[in-house]
Every structure is written in C-alpha cells, then in structure tokens.
Design an enzyme around this catalytic site. Structure first.
Site, PDB file in Angstrom:
ATOM      1  CB  SER A   1      56.401  15.045  29.443  1.00 24.72           C
ATOM      2  OG  SER A   1      55.893  16.236  28.850  1.00 24.72           O
TER       3      SER A   1
ATOM      4  CE  LYS B   1      54.598  18.299  32.034  1.00 25.77           C
ATOM      5  NZ  LYS B   1      55.598  17.295  31.597  1.00 25.77           N
TER       6      LYS B   1
END
Length: 261
Positions: free
Chosen positions: A36, A104
């Site tokens: 990701s 993230k």
C-alpha cells in the site's frame, strides 16, 4: 555502583527491562506487510518506528498486545505530544482492530476538507483560502463553493505517490478509489492514504484515525528483502527522506534523458 548496574543489566531481568523500556518508549520493529505504500516503502522493508514522535503511546507488550498501564489520559498516550502533520508517514493502530498496525501517509488533519474526483485528491486546509494562495501555485488550485482546494498536494514532494492506470472504472473496482464527496476531518483525527493509491485499504474505506491510535513515524529501515528473500542492500539503514531524495534524482535524470524540463 557502576559494577552493580552492569551486573544487573547483564542479567535476564535487566535485559528484559531494558528491551521493554526501549519498545515501550523509544522504538519498535515493524515489517511492511503489503504494497500500500509502494514505491516509498516496499513489502519486506523492516523498520524501526520512532515511538516518541507524537507523544508516548500507552505501553503494550508486543505480540500479545497486553496493555501494561491504564490509559490515564483517555487518548491512547501516556504522554501527550505533537500531532501528525500533513504529508507525514504515520504508523498507527487500525481503528477497527487496534491489535493491527497500519502505515500510511497523513493527507489531512482536523478541520481540513478533503474530496476525491477521478482519483485526484482535493484538499482545503483548515487555515483557509489565504493560506492556500500563499503556499500553493494558482495552477494547482481550484475554487469550489468559495473555498480554494489544492489538487494532489503531496505528489510533487513525495514521488512515491502514484496511481495504477490499469485500475479503471470499467473494472469491478470500489467507487472509493475514484470519487469521494467532500468531508471535513473531525478535530484531533487524521485522514490516511497509501502512496500506492489504487491498492491501499485506508481512510477512504473506513474513515479517519483518532489521535488515540497514533503510534509513531518510521525512523529508518534496518533490513529489507524481496519476495525471493534477496536482500535489498540499497535500502538497509536508509530513512524515508533519503529514499524519496533518490526517487527525485532518478525522476530528474529520466526527464533529462527524455528532454522534459
């Protein structure tokens, strides 16, 4: 005195106390499990998380996730600290299962307004229009309902952010990858997105991250290997900032070769 301290630190008890103190308050090992954050962080990157970047999280024993002291401040932190800033890469606990860690990039903070249109991220900072005009070029902004939004505000400074052109509306893809109505981020919460935008399970799907789940930020990669267990020596002992600088240089060299300035 020093001899006694040395003997204690060399004992099993002393070693365990020292290791747990480091894990609780200084740094903790973390392995990147998914793509990701590609190309900034890769699957198989093993890094230390700086746990005092945003205060000191309420200590838990790793692996069994046993909390060793109560959450006195009711905000997930033994010592409250700075909050994540826009653009920071953040390690945090998944709000729907706080035994799981995610990593993230923070793309919006409390008070900001964010939206998505055709995969493009639009940000209206809480500081307002004057802040946007002062800090962003006119070519990268658009006015909507009297508010100035910055278009894709992080791509220039963080070259690992990208979309996958093979992910299109024609496929059976979640709509959240393409469009999202404007939302205002609640105070002391943060909107997180992966740099590999079309292959990331993030705030677009499950919402914002309250401060109580914030753990820290990546410190440096201490080891890295690929799916074939081949060591990536060029990533060992590197920081995220150093990796991004390399990507910037590579991009400049490619553009120079192709005559793009």
């Amino acid at each position: 005195m020093f001899r006694k301290l040395y003997d204690w630190s060399s004992s099993w008890t002393g070693t365990i106390v020292i290791v747990l103190t480091i894990i609780f308050f200084v740094a903790q090992a973390f392995v990147i499990p998914s793509g990701s954050m590609k190309n900034t962080l890769l699957i198989g990157d093993m890094l230390f998380v700086k746990k005092f970047s945003y205060g000191v999280p309420t200590p838990r024993i790793p692996w069994i996730e046993l909390q060793v002291v109560p959450d006195f401040n009711d905000n997930g932190h033994l010592i409250e600290g700075d909050r994540p800033e826009r653009g920071d890469i953040v390690v945090f606990r998944y709000p729907r299962n706080d035994a799981i860690h995610y990593v993230k990039r923070c793309v919006a903070v409390g008070g900001d307004i964010v939206m998505l249109k055709d995969k493009n991220l639009f940000l209206h900072p809480k500081e307002g229009n004057e802040y946007v005009m002062k800090n962003y070029s006119k070519e990268n902004t658009i006015e909507l309902d009297g508010k100035l939004f910055v278009i894709n505000p992080y791509r220039q400074d963080h070259p690992g952010i990208h979309n996958d052109p093979s992910v299109t509306r024609d496929g059976l893809q979640p709509y959240q990858l393409f469009d999202m109505l404007p939302i205002q981020i609640p105070e002391d919460e943060f909107f997180m997105m992966g740099d590999n935008r079309d292959h990331s399970n993030d705030s677009r799907f499950w919402g914002t991250v309250p401060y109580k789940f914030i753990v820290g930020k990546p410190w440096f990669i201490y080891f890295s290997w690929n799916e074939n267990k081949e060591i990536r020596w060029d990533r060992v002992f590197r920081t995220v900032e150093g990796i991004e600088e390399d990507m910037d240089r590579t991009k400049i060299e490619i553009n120079h070769k192709e005559g793009i300035y």
